[in-house]
Design a protein around this motif. Structure first.
Motif, PDB file in Angstrom:
ATOM      1  N   GLY A 259       0.833  -1.210   0.000  1.00 21.26           N
ATOM      2  CA  GLY A 259       0.000   0.000   0.000  1.00 21.26           C
ATOM      3  C   GLY A 259       0.860   1.249   0.000  1.00 21.26           C
ATOM      4  N   LEU A 260       1.899   1.218   0.818  1.00 17.75           N
ATOM      5  CA  LEU A 260       2.832   2.346   0.912  1.00 17.75           C
ATOM      6  C   LEU A 260       3.474   2.592  -0.457  1.00 17.75           C
ATOM      7  N   ALA A 261       3.918   1.516  -1.084  1.00 18.33           N
ATOM      8  CA  ALA A 261       4.595   1.622  -2.384  1.00 18.33           C
ATOM      9  C   ALA A 261       3.657   2.205  -3.441  1.00 18.33           C
ATOM     10  N   VAL A 262       2.435   1.705  -3.482  1.00 20.05           N
ATOM     11  CA  VAL A 262       1.481   2.169  -4.500  1.00 20.05           C
ATOM     12  C   VAL A 262       1.156   3.650  -4.278  1.00 20.05           C
ATOM     13  N   ALA A 263       0.885   4.010  -3.020  1.00 27.08           N
ATOM     14  CA  ALA A 263       0.517   5.403  -2.725  1.00 27.08           C
ATOM     15  C   ALA A 263       1.674   6.354  -3.034  1.00 27.08           C
TER      16      ALA A 263
END
Ligand code: ADP
Length: 311
Positions: A259-263
């Motif tokens: 999630g962190l990577a995508v955001a």
């Protein structure tokens, strides 16, 4: 494209038995085998968030072939370096409400294989916009191997999220070329600093102010059902999440990294980055499958995450 690295992938085998018998035969009716390893969980969740991902790392033997087959079946683009030795199996025996694990340490890599992967990695970076590095290093590679990968990425201007622990993480942190983000849980943070992180906000703030974290843009300390404590630049945030019905928390940290990577890859604002990371973590806990989220539930959970800036 997000490049998700797994240096020690596995086939995760789950053996459910009613009662586990020692020194006796245990027969298993339903066997579940999945491609595992923290970085593969990250790649799967990124793909489920409909973001372009490429899964890489090293694998070998028939177990390696099985992993590739599984990734292809799940439509996860992959490009691994083939190594001589066989990749590992990790077995979880589920019995009487407990989980007994038998984890192979995995293949030993030759020096040449270590060098060959760094070359491959550098090539793959050309089309990558962000990199995630997750999990342990295989035997045969030096503890500063991830540090080298971060250095290569930084030289190419690609931000890296590192989710590792112990010496390999320490080596990454003490280097002048810093990762863009790290996501330790509280136990990993304690291990890193050499003292217990069961702390209040002020203590956490002080911990994340430690010299070793200087120059890292995002420090996301995940805290299970308590959400996360975060340092972004010079700002601190406490992120709280609702009480939810947990089915299987294994892999939540990996889903959080995804999630962190995508955001971050979508250049979202701070609050949205943190809410996304917590949401994917939570969505993983409510599924039986490790490293898996139902994206249809994203908004419902996202709206329940609270981000508070700490002065
Ligand atoms: P790790 O799996 O790396 O130990 P955590 O246990 O901190 O990481 O979990 C990562 C994230 O997943 C948490 O920040 C939270 O968003 C979610 N999560 C994990 N466990 C729970 C739980 N019991 N209830 C709600 N959310 C959870």
């Amino acid at each position: 494209m997000i490049l998700a690295v797994t240096m020690n992938p596995s086939v995760d085998i789950s053996y459910p038995v009613d009662r586990f018998k020692f020194d006796d035969v245990n027969r298993v009716e339903t066997v579940r085998k999945t491609a595992g390893g923290k970085g593969l969980n990250v790649a799967r969740v990124i793909a489920q968030m409909e973001e372009e991902v490429l899964s890489t790392g090293v694998l070998g033997g028939t177990i390696g072939d099985y992993i590739v087959q599984e990734l292809n079946q799940s439509n996860i683009p992959n490009d691994f370096l083939k190594i001589k030795n066989e990749s590992r199996n990790c077995i979880a025996i589920i019995h009487e409400g407990m989980q007994t694990e038998i984890l192979e340490s995995g293949p030993t890599l030759s020096k040449e294989e270590g060098t060959a992967f760094l070359e491959k990695f550098e090539g793959l970076l050309t089309t990558a916009s962000l990199v995630t590095i997750s999990g342990s290093l295989p035997k045969g590679l030096p503890t500063h191997y991830y540090r080298k990968m971060v250095e290569i990425s930084r030289n190419k201007g690609k931000p890296v999220i590192v989710d590792s622990s112990g010496e390999s993480l320490k080596q990454v942190l003490i280097h002048e070329k810093k990762p863009f983000a790290i996501k330790p849980n509280t136990a990993e943070l304690s291990q890193l600093l050499g003292f217990k992180a069961e702390a209040g906000i002020m203590d956490l703030k002080q911990m994340l102010n430690h010299e070793i974290f200087k120059g890292i843009e995002w420090l996301v300390v995940s805290m299970g059902d308590k959400g996360a404590f975060v340092r972004h630049g010079d700002d601190y945030y406490q992120v709280t999440i609702p009480k939810i019905e947990v089915v299987n928390p294994v892999g939540s940290g990996d889903a959080t990294v995804a999630g962190l990577a995508v955001a971050l890859n979508r250049n979202q604002a701070v609050e949205s980055v943190l809410k996304t990371a917590m949401t994917t973590g939570m969505l993983n806990t409510i599924e039986a499958v490790t490293g898996f989220i139902d994206i249809n539930k994203f908004k419902q959970y996202f709206d329940l995450v609270k981000v508070e800036k700490i002065d």
